[in-house]
Design an enzyme around this catalytic site. Sequence first.
Site, PDB file in Angstrom:
ATOM      1  N   TYR A   1       1.011  -1.483   0.026  1.00 49.46           N
ATOM      2  CA  TYR A   1       0.112   0.335   0.224  1.00 49.46           C
ATOM      3  C   TYR A   1       0.502   1.524   0.392  1.00 49.46           C
ATOM      4  CZ  TYR A   1      -3.459   3.814   1.759  1.00 49.46           C
ATOM      5  OH  TYR A   1      -4.237   4.908   1.732  1.00 49.46           O
TER       6      TYR A   1
ATOM      7  N   ASP B   1       9.273   2.590  -0.122  1.00 53.58           N
ATOM      8  CA  ASP B   1       7.931   3.315   0.546  1.00 53.58           C
ATOM      9  C   ASP B   1       8.747   3.307   2.115  1.00 53.58           C
ATOM     10  OD1 ASP B   1       5.457   4.293   1.670  1.00 53.58           O
ATOM     11  OD2 ASP B   1       4.233   3.484   0.230  1.00 53.58           O
TER      12      ASP B   1
ATOM     13  N   LYS C   1       4.377   8.665   8.871  1.00 48.60           N
ATOM     14  CA  LYS C   1       4.511   8.860   9.947  1.00 48.60           C
ATOM     15  C   LYS C   1       4.877   8.738  11.724  1.00 48.60           C
ATOM     16  CE  LYS C   1       0.890   4.950   8.564  1.00 48.60           C
ATOM     17  NZ  LYS C   1       0.923   4.141   7.222  1.00 48.60           N
TER      18      LYS C   1
HETATM   19  C1  LIG Z   1       0.482   4.898   5.558  1.00 44.80           C
HETATM   20  C2  LIG Z   1       0.754   4.369   4.468  1.00 44.80           C
HETATM   21  C3  LIG Z   1       1.172   5.571   3.727  1.00 44.80           C
HETATM   22  C4  LIG Z   1       0.489   6.598   3.274  1.00 44.80           C
HETATM   23  O1  LIG Z   1       0.608   7.485   4.178  1.00 44.80           O
HETATM   24  P1  LIG Z   1      -0.757   8.387   5.019  1.00 44.80           P
HETATM   25  O2  LIG Z   1      -0.498   9.075   5.738  1.00 44.80           O
HETATM   26  O3  LIG Z   1      -1.991   7.654   5.351  1.00 44.80           O
HETATM   27  O4  LIG Z   1      -1.417   9.483   3.649  1.00 44.80           O
HETATM   28  C5  LIG Z   1       1.899   5.321   2.322  1.00 44.80           C
HETATM   29  N1  LIG Z   1       2.798   4.256   2.236  1.00 44.80           N
HETATM   30  C6  LIG Z   1       2.923   3.301   3.466  1.00 44.80           C
HETATM   31  C7  LIG Z   1       3.948   2.060   3.251  1.00 44.80           C
HETATM   32  C8  LIG Z   1       2.173   3.367   4.338  1.00 44.80           C
HETATM   33  O5  LIG Z   1       2.112   2.543   5.374  1.00 44.80           O
END
Ligand SMILES: *Cc1c(COP(=O)(O)O)cnc(C)c1O
Length: 431
Positions: free
Chosen positions: A143, A238, A266
């Site tokens: 994701y 990511d 995060k």
């Molecule tokens: C949480 C997450 C996102 C998206 O971040 P948001 O602040 O919710 O937009 C993208 N990539 C990864 C791997 C994530 O865990």
Amino acid sequence: MSTKNEQLFMQARKHIPGGVNSPVRAFAGVGGTPVFMHKASGSKIYDTEDNAYIDYIGSWGPMILGHAHPKVIDAVKKAADDGLSFGTPTPFETTVADKICDLVPSVDMIRMTSSGTEATMSAIRLARGYTGRDNIVKFEGCYHGHSDSLLVKAGSGMLDIGEPTSKGVPTDFAKHTITLPYNDPQAIKDCFEKWGDTIACVIVEPIAGNMNMVIPDQAFHDTLREQCTANGSVLIFDEVMTGFRIGINGAQGHFGIEPDLTCFGKIIGAGLPVGAFGGKREIMEQIAPMGGVYQAGTLSGNPLAMRAGIAMFEDLTVDGFYDELSAKVADLVDGIQAAADKHGIHLRTNKLGGMFGMFFVSDKDAGVPKNFDEVTACDMTAFNTFFHGMLKRGIYLAPSAYEAGFMSIKHSDTDIKDTIDAADEVFAEMA
Ligand SMILES: *Cc1c(COP(=O)(O)O)cnc(C)c1O
């Protein structure tokens, strides 16, 4: 569940779709009513009747120092006294940028955003602008936020163009996204053989935290790095979830891989809305105002988020922080595994740094899941029973078998023992 909580959910649904502002919070996967929380401290989160839960979500990762850490809260209060946003450069942004570039060797320059979604979306635009190519590659079960190009799954044929996973995403966008199985080096080679000189970038969760927690093999990352380099494609890690979560230099440190770009989010905002993307100078210099790739944000680098992040980095960089954190994770996961074994429950686990995964495998001989199909093949009913059994006993796990677990440095030995005891009781019922 209490009448009051049911009532809060009913009220919420009146003007908020599904009663939530992010779908996973609705408990759709596990059934039942989501618990409305109103405060948190250390390892605990409290519902609106002040029942305490030991929290293993930590706001989906950011609360690595525990909820309402006094140093972070103090930094935010001081920042608030100085004004909430200026729309000008501030010295705090420079401090955070310097810190991240110092800790993560692959990052020469970095740009702040207000969410992880913006970070991945912008990194992809940058990769396309830098390479002059349109196609991107992602992996099943990873994701990367909710932007159009990334809400795409594999088409019906192997190595075919993608199909949207959400209504509202034009097929025309999806056709530029190629989706491959996770942890499959051969699929990467086949993909580059077929599409090589059209691929702007590969984006990957270097350790997947959005299909439970899946740790790929070293060969997967070695092949990715090799193929991207050979074909002039940008490798994007990511690390919105894994950055500063599995260790001070993230999953790239763990695998010894230098991506070209890295996305963060995060943890770096300590719980305030934040994201960032950074990497090689030559690529980052393509962003406006230096280069022709447009990217912006009214609240990007917000002083509250930056000053919260600065306070948090002080603790993360103390010697032994991640050793202590991963020892807590090991105590928890090993204890739960032992309880499962005792009751003949087929549990598999993963752990690294401050993050863990738990799988109820359907086949007693199955190993730890290594890709999305293997995660999907797990016993979802068993997970749901476990989840609700734990919730009833005051343990707050992610309400989905597709999510990871998160430890904070504030989880005490007693918290961990209470969690293992609760799991032992639930497993006894499940056996
Ligand atoms: C949480 C997450 C996102 C998206 O971040 P948001 O602040 O919710 O937009 C993208 N990539 C990864 C791997 C994530 O865990």
